[in-house]
Enzyme design. Sequence first.
Site, mmCIF file in Angstrom:
data_model
loop_
_atom_site.group_PDB
_atom_site.id
_atom_site.type_symbol
_atom_site.label_atom_id
_atom_site.label_comp_id
_atom_site.label_asym_id
_atom_site.label_seq_id
_atom_site.Cartn_x
_atom_site.Cartn_y
_atom_site.Cartn_z
ATOM 1 N N HIS A 73 -91.128 -6.642 -18.968
ATOM 2 C CA HIS A 73 -91.225 -6.721 -17.516
ATOM 3 C C HIS A 73 -90.418 -5.561 -17.242
ATOM 4 O O HIS A 73 -89.104 -5.259 -17.032
ATOM 5 C CB HIS A 73 -90.722 -8.430 -17.220
ATOM 6 N N ASP A 92 -96.294 -20.734 -7.288
ATOM 7 C CA ASP A 92 -94.696 -21.053 -7.344
ATOM 8 C C ASP A 92 -93.688 -20.281 -6.950
ATOM 9 O O ASP A 92 -92.344 -19.925 -7.321
ATOM 10 C CB ASP A 92 -94.484 -22.387 -8.327
ATOM 11 N N HIS A 149 -89.549 -13.287 -19.166
ATOM 12 C CA HIS A 149 -89.035 -12.401 -18.107
ATOM 13 C C HIS A 149 -88.023 -13.549 -16.984
ATOM 14 O O HIS A 149 -87.726 -13.586 -16.098
ATOM 15 C CB HIS A 149 -89.825 -11.674 -17.236
ATOM 16 N N GLU A 157 -103.354 -23.747 -7.291
ATOM 17 C CA GLU A 157 -102.649 -23.908 -8.194
ATOM 18 C C GLU A 157 -101.294 -25.181 -7.419
ATOM 19 O O GLU A 157 -100.369 -24.681 -8.063
ATOM 20 C CB GLU A 157 -101.574 -22.619 -9.302
ATOM 21 N N ARG A 185 -86.600 -16.475 -15.006
ATOM 22 C CA ARG A 185 -84.775 -16.344 -14.133
ATOM 23 C C ARG A 185 -83.876 -17.003 -15.051
ATOM 24 O O ARG A 185 -82.838 -16.438 -15.731
ATOM 25 C CB ARG A 185 -84.747 -16.618 -13.041
ATOM 26 N N GLU A 206 -88.810 -21.575 -9.281
ATOM 27 C CA GLU A 206 -89.988 -22.155 -9.334
ATOM 28 C C GLU A 206 -90.229 -24.178 -9.039
ATOM 29 O O GLU A 206 -91.555 -24.392 -7.812
ATOM 30 C CB GLU A 206 -91.172 -21.727 -10.276
HETATM 31 C C1 UD1 Z 1 -90.683 -13.540 -10.596
HETATM 32 C C2 UD1 Z 1 -91.600 -14.583 -9.342
HETATM 33 C C3 UD1 Z 1 -91.387 -15.713 -10.820
HETATM 34 C C4 UD1 Z 1 -92.504 -14.540 -11.554
HETATM 35 C C5 UD1 Z 1 -93.062 -13.497 -11.675
HETATM 36 C C6 UD1 Z 1 -94.808 -12.769 -11.940
HETATM 37 C C7 UD1 Z 1 -89.876 -15.618 -7.698
HETATM 38 C C8 UD1 Z 1 -88.146 -16.133 -7.353
HETATM 39 N N1 UD1 Z 1 -90.014 -15.006 -9.396
HETATM 40 O O1 UD1 Z 1 -90.616 -13.313 -11.046
HETATM 41 O O2 UD1 Z 1 -92.186 -17.046 -10.459
HETATM 42 O O3 UD1 Z 1 -93.212 -15.559 -12.685
HETATM 43 O O4 UD1 Z 1 -92.508 -12.720 -10.174
HETATM 44 O O5 UD1 Z 1 -94.389 -12.044 -13.223
HETATM 45 O O6 UD1 Z 1 -90.643 -15.744 -6.829
HETATM 46 N N2 UD1 Z 1 -89.625 -5.521 -10.433
HETATM 47 C C9 UD1 Z 1 -90.200 -3.673 -9.997
HETATM 48 N N3 UD1 Z 1 -91.808 -3.655 -9.939
HETATM 49 C C10 UD1 Z 1 -92.662 -4.511 -10.119
HETATM 50 C C11 UD1 Z 1 -91.849 -5.751 -9.838
HETATM 51 C C12 UD1 Z 1 -90.472 -6.497 -10.497
HETATM 52 O O7 UD1 Z 1 -88.709 -3.255 -10.494
HETATM 53 O O8 UD1 Z 1 -93.783 -4.165 -9.536
HETATM 54 C C13 UD1 Z 1 -88.061 -5.607 -10.935
HETATM 55 C C14 UD1 Z 1 -87.094 -5.186 -9.439
HETATM 56 O O9 UD1 Z 1 -86.018 -4.499 -10.115
HETATM 57 C C15 UD1 Z 1 -87.546 -6.520 -9.115
HETATM 58 C C16 UD1 Z 1 -87.123 -7.658 -10.192
HETATM 59 O O10 UD1 Z 1 -88.039 -6.985 -11.248
HETATM 60 O O11 UD1 Z 1 -86.323 -6.625 -7.873
HETATM 61 C C17 UD1 Z 1 -86.911 -9.170 -9.827
HETATM 62 O O12 UD1 Z 1 -88.781 -9.133 -9.529
HETATM 63 P P1 UD1 Z 1 -89.026 -10.252 -8.860
HETATM 64 O O13 UD1 Z 1 -90.798 -10.657 -7.927
HETATM 65 O O14 UD1 Z 1 -88.045 -10.962 -8.014
HETATM 66 O O15 UD1 Z 1 -88.635 -11.860 -9.906
HETATM 67 P P2 UD1 Z 1 -89.712 -12.081 -11.043
HETATM 68 O O16 UD1 Z 1 -88.741 -12.170 -12.228
HETATM 69 O O17 UD1 Z 1 -90.256 -10.537 -10.962
HETATM 70 N N1 UDP Z 2 -99.801 -10.055 -18.451
HETATM 71 C C1 UDP Z 2 -100.354 -8.391 -17.687
HETATM 72 N N2 UDP Z 2 -99.826 -6.811 -18.628
HETATM 73 C C2 UDP Z 2 -98.737 -7.391 -19.006
HETATM 74 C C3 UDP Z 2 -97.964 -9.623 -19.295
HETATM 75 C C4 UDP Z 2 -98.862 -10.195 -18.910
HETATM 76 O O1 UDP Z 2 -101.186 -8.247 -16.983
HETATM 77 O O2 UDP Z 2 -98.267 -6.706 -19.686
HETATM 78 C C5 UDP Z 2 -100.968 -10.875 -17.377
HETATM 79 C C6 UDP Z 2 -101.017 -12.119 -18.192
HETATM 80 O O3 UDP Z 2 -102.518 -11.340 -18.952
HETATM 81 C C7 UDP Z 2 -100.877 -13.302 -16.530
HETATM 82 C C8 UDP Z 2 -100.009 -12.391 -15.818
HETATM 83 O O4 UDP Z 2 -99.806 -11.598 -16.051
HETATM 84 O O5 UDP Z 2 -102.188 -13.178 -16.870
HETATM 85 C C9 UDP Z 2 -98.312 -13.671 -15.888
HETATM 86 O O6 UDP Z 2 -97.835 -13.074 -15.452
HETATM 87 P P1 UDP Z 2 -96.025 -13.769 -15.790
HETATM 88 O O7 UDP Z 2 -96.147 -13.406 -16.918
HETATM 89 O O8 UDP Z 2 -95.408 -12.271 -15.155
HETATM 90 O O9 UDP Z 2 -95.852 -14.261 -14.310
HETATM 91 P P2 UDP Z 2 -96.181 -15.728 -14.815
HETATM 92 O O10 UDP Z 2 -97.732 -16.445 -15.111
HETATM 93 O O11 UDP Z 2 -94.867 -16.681 -15.559
HETATM 94 O O12 UDP Z 2 -95.758 -16.009 -13.239
#
Ligand code: UD1
Ligand code: UDP
Length: 384
Positions: A243, A98, A210, A120, A212, A134
């Site tokens: 995060h 999602d 994490h 999923e 939003r 999501e």
């Molecule tokens: C995203 C997904 C969310 C999912 C989550 C898993 C969307 C809108 N959101 O949220 O559904 O649950 O990933 O973790 O698709 N960043 C880094 N390095 C990384 C990853 C992220 O620096 O490797 C920082 C960046 O500043 C980036 C911000 O995190 O702009 C947000 O990343 P983004 O993918 O937009 O949103 P998440 O909150 O990670």
């Molecule tokens: N996870 C990881 N390292 C971390 C935190 C989470 O590998 O420091 C894994 C966790 O086991 C799970 C996935 O990341 O499989 C969940 O990711 P996240 O919570 O970012 O996203 P969501 O599941 O909410 O979409």
Amino acid sequence: MTRPTVMAVFGTRPEAIKMAPVVQALAADPDINTRVVITAQHRQLLDQVIDLFRLPVHHDLDIMQQRQTLPELSARIMTRFSPILMEEKPDLLLVHGDTSTTCIASLAAFYQQVAVGHVEAGLRTDDLYNPFPEEMNRRVTSQLARLHFAPTETAKAALLREGHPLDHITVTGNTVIDALLQTVATNKTKQFPEFADLPTDKRLLIVTAHRRENWGEPMRQMAEAFRDILDRFPDTHLVFPMHPNPVVREVVEPILADHPRASLIQPLDYAPFCHLMARATLVLTDSGGIQEEAPSLGKPVLVMRTTTERPEALYAGTVTLVGTERATIRDKASELLGDPAAYAAMSKAVNPYGDGKAAMRTHQAIRHFLGLSAERPAEFAPLA
Ligand code: UD1
Ligand code: UDP
């Protein structure tokens, strides 16, 4: 005869973890030409999963930017992914879950009349703004998908209610359990140097946050609650792999960084994170995937959200929704940490989400769709 092409596209850490077993199964099938595209909506979080599961990557769109907004992210996915679809013309595009990558890549496939398989599928809270964005992403993806791989019967029922045909849906179990079992088995005897400094005489509280909709005040309340819990229970130690999003760190660090029993650390690679979950006394999270993994390891989970699209572990009694208010989080955690009977009742291992064979069922259903196998897979049913 040319082999059919199945393309998988994903962009974030959880998508990669949950797609990895499916990509591994497809890549081992000589009848299928498997292609992998990463949008890299996440960068570091994604790369470590690709390395761990040794996934092939044929195109890396490298779209992540710091503090990316939903419109910018969506536009970059659409414009960078569409030419690849046009060039490779897969017979099936696989998406997961999602995220923005999921939804926008599915829409790009629709524009080019490429069939979409949604791994999923069918998770719902029925609140369009929770989780945000999501819930809308997965609903739109369901509309665009031809194959729905539902992890549970509940997810299948949601898809049927929305009018999707029964023969487009397969209950597979959740591939996260495949990934978890594989990772735990491979790393059984491994020592993780990242935990050398963690106390061994304290009960570990593992935290992630994490979402939003929790940015800002809800996350501040959570961090205050963690401080309260640590102060109330001197035999506990909190580990918070944060995060990388600065929006999370800016709120959490001022409240918790100076606490002697709080370790605010970098996100962990998946193998050490699984190890840490297995050592935990209690998990507090707003994550989706962790709600599925921790019950399978027998760890009670307090979900810091008001709704969940994963009701199965709630019914099994190993997960509780506690919302995002400081007092509620503190009181529920205190009940579990202070009352061994309450703790024991929540810490039984349950597996409503999978049996480790979800990728195999997904692979079989794909083969059936492509005309490579006559049989559809037998569906997942959890042990009672
Ligand atoms: C995203 C997904 C969310 C999912 C989550 C898993 C969307 C809108 N959101 O949220 O559904 O649950 O990933 O973790 O698709 N960043 C880094 N390095 C990384 C990853 C992220 O620096 O490797 C920082 C960046 O500043 C980036 C911000 O995190 O702009 C947000 O990343 P983004 O993918 O937009 O949103 P998440 O909150 O990670
Ligand atoms: N996870 C990881 N390292 C971390 C935190 C989470 O590998 O420091 C894994 C966790 O086991 C799970 C996935 O990341 O499989 C969940 O990711 P996240 O919570 O970012 O996203 P969501 O599941 O909410 O979409």
